[in-house]
Design an enzyme around this catalytic site. Structure first.
Site, PDB file in Angstrom:
ATOM      1  N   HIS A 164     -40.546-135.221 -58.965  1.00 42.02           N
ATOM      2  CA  HIS A 164     -39.690-135.756 -60.176  1.00 42.02           C
ATOM      3  C   HIS A 164     -38.410-135.173 -59.702  1.00 42.02           C
ATOM      4  O   HIS A 164     -37.692-136.440 -59.810  1.00 42.02           O
ATOM      5  CB  HIS A 164     -40.044-134.882 -61.415  1.00 42.02           C
ATOM      6  CG  HIS A 164     -39.028-135.202 -62.489  1.00 42.02           C
ATOM      7  ND1 HIS A 164     -39.212-135.991 -63.615  1.00 42.02           N
ATOM      8  CD2 HIS A 164     -37.713-134.730 -62.732  1.00 42.02           C
ATOM      9  CE1 HIS A 164     -38.111-136.215 -64.464  1.00 42.02           C
ATOM     10  NE2 HIS A 164     -37.320-135.372 -63.938  1.00 42.02           N
ATOM     11  N   GLU A 165     -37.956-134.487 -59.118  1.00 35.87           N
ATOM     12  CA  GLU A 165     -36.628-134.120 -58.788  1.00 35.87           C
ATOM     13  C   GLU A 165     -36.132-135.136 -57.552  1.00 35.87           C
ATOM     14  O   GLU A 165     -35.189-135.549 -57.224  1.00 35.87           O
ATOM     15  CB  GLU A 165     -36.403-132.589 -58.550  1.00 35.87           C
ATOM     16  CG  GLU A 165     -36.372-131.806 -59.526  1.00 35.87           C
ATOM     17  CD  GLU A 165     -35.544-132.274 -60.808  1.00 35.87           C
ATOM     18  OE1 GLU A 165     -34.598-132.750 -60.679  1.00 35.87           O
ATOM     19  OE2 GLU A 165     -36.187-131.919 -61.925  1.00 35.87           O
ATOM     20  N   HIS A 209     -35.340-138.554 -58.365  1.00 33.35           N
ATOM     21  CA  HIS A 209     -33.871-138.606 -58.849  1.00 33.35           C
ATOM     22  C   HIS A 209     -33.120-138.824 -57.791  1.00 33.35           C
ATOM     23  O   HIS A 209     -32.305-139.667 -57.990  1.00 33.35           O
ATOM     24  CB  HIS A 209     -33.279-137.143 -59.579  1.00 33.35           C
ATOM     25  CG  HIS A 209     -33.759-137.232 -61.026  1.00 33.35           C
ATOM     26  ND1 HIS A 209     -33.538-138.174 -61.990  1.00 33.35           N
ATOM     27  CD2 HIS A 209     -34.402-136.177 -61.663  1.00 33.35           C
ATOM     28  CE1 HIS A 209     -33.781-137.764 -63.144  1.00 33.35           C
ATOM     29  NE2 HIS A 209     -34.688-136.717 -63.139  1.00 33.35           N
ATOM     30  N   GLU A 221     -34.663-140.061 -67.135  1.00 36.77           N
ATOM     31  CA  GLU A 221     -35.827-139.193 -67.241  1.00 36.77           C
ATOM     32  C   GLU A 221     -37.256-139.733 -67.096  1.00 36.77           C
ATOM     33  O   GLU A 221     -38.343-139.429 -66.274  1.00 36.77           O
ATOM     34  CB  GLU A 221     -35.668-138.168 -67.973  1.00 36.77           C
ATOM     35  CG  GLU A 221     -34.662-137.000 -68.179  1.00 36.77           C
ATOM     36  CD  GLU A 221     -34.901-136.298 -66.678  1.00 36.77           C
ATOM     37  OE1 GLU A 221     -35.819-135.508 -66.460  1.00 36.77           O
ATOM     38  OE2 GLU A 221     -33.859-136.069 -66.025  1.00 36.77           O
TER      39      GLU A 221
END
Length: 305
Positions: free
Chosen positions: A158-159, A162, A233
């Site tokens: 997930h990071e 980003h 998100e």
């Protein structure tokens, strides 16, 4: 991502306040302020065109200075231990580095992010940095201690998503727009307030009012930035699902939700519970300032793909 957004907003407020104080002092000592024109001898008229240009320069300048400082600020404020891939690492540290690099290659990143760990019981991770080339992916010790391998993979993916999505740069552009209006309207409000005091006190009142209004408007403006963060998100969840697998990403979100629930039951004033509220706040006011959507919504959207 809650840490990243919070650090960026706080850094932005500090930078913007510093820039405006410096500008006000310079214009005071030089006697030249292009945003102010004489109005019937009062000196309190406003040149709106010049003020807008000034606001744009300060607003976007402050946002990009905050972006350039983001990685450095994160390391200093969170006391991050940067992991050297070629150095002596523990098994857990090497596992984190391997995951970040593996997902970064899968995401098509040409430069591997720096990888860091910070000492905290909170279950958290964040990605920051001024560009894809100079990014940082960081996890807490609490995350590694409280989540299983699949959940950790989902969080790290997930990071990395980003970073791959360039979310820091797009957030900076939005922050620049918000800053511009903050500077513009705080100066107008401060000039209006200063008109109600004696001429000899106008400068002091106007100077103080500019700072106060700018901080207040910046906090209100963070609602817009937080709303954008919540929108991104969902994209990072999808990106994390593509990198690590949707099941692992969903498992990571469920694990985080379970941790939030346990922390809330154990002690509602516990530091870990407070930190996770940034990720899953349910109060109406908390939702406005939260950088993350409700976890149930994130899980539902991920499973609807």
């Amino acid at each position: 991502m809650g840490k990243r957004v919070l650090l960026f907003i706080l850094t932005n407020i500090l930078v913007m306040t510093t820039l405006v104080i410096a500008w006000t002092l310079i214009t005071t000592f030089t006697g030249i302020d292009p945003s102010i024109r004489d109005a019937g001898g009062t000196g309190l008229g406003i040149n709106y065109t010049s003020l807008m240009v000034f606001s744009l320069l300060i607003g976007f300048g402050g946002a990009f200075i905050s972006l350039l400082m983001s990685r450095w600020m994160a390391k200093k404020m969170m006391k991050v231990k940067v992991l050297d891939p070629d150095g002596q690492l523990s098994a857990a540290e090497r596992s984190v580095v391997e995951k970040v690099h593996r997902f970064s290659r899968a995401a098509g990143l040409m430069h591997m992010p720096e990888v860091g760990i910070y000492q905290s019981a909170e279950v958290n991770a964040f990605a920051t940095g001024p560009s894809k080339k100079k990014s940082l992916v960081c996890v807490s010790v609490g995350l590694l201690n409280n989540m299983d391998e699949d959940a950790v993979e989902g969080v790290i993916a997930h990071e990395v998503a980003h970073v791959a999505n360039g979310d820091m740069v797009t957030m900076t552009l939005l922050q620049g727009v918000v800053n511009t209006f903050v500077v513009f309207f705080s100066r107008i409000a401060a000039i209006a307030v200063s008109r109600f005091v004696k001429p000899e006190l106008q400068f002091v009142v106007q100077f103080a009012a500019i700072i106060v209004f700018q901080i207040v408007f910046s906090i209100l403006g963070s609602i817009i930035v937080s709303a954008y963060s919540r929108h991104r998100e969902y994209h990072a969840d999808r990106g994390g699902g593509d990198l690590a697998g949707r099941d692992k990403m969903a498992h990571a979100l469920r694990s985080l939700k379970a941790h939030v629930n346990r922390a809330s039951v154990k002690d509602r004033t516990d530091d870990s519970a407070i930190q996770t509220m940034k990720i899953s706040g349910k109060g109406s006011m908390m939702k406005l300032f939260s950088s993350h959507p409700d976890l149930d919504d994130r899980i539902a959207r991920l499973e609807q793909r």
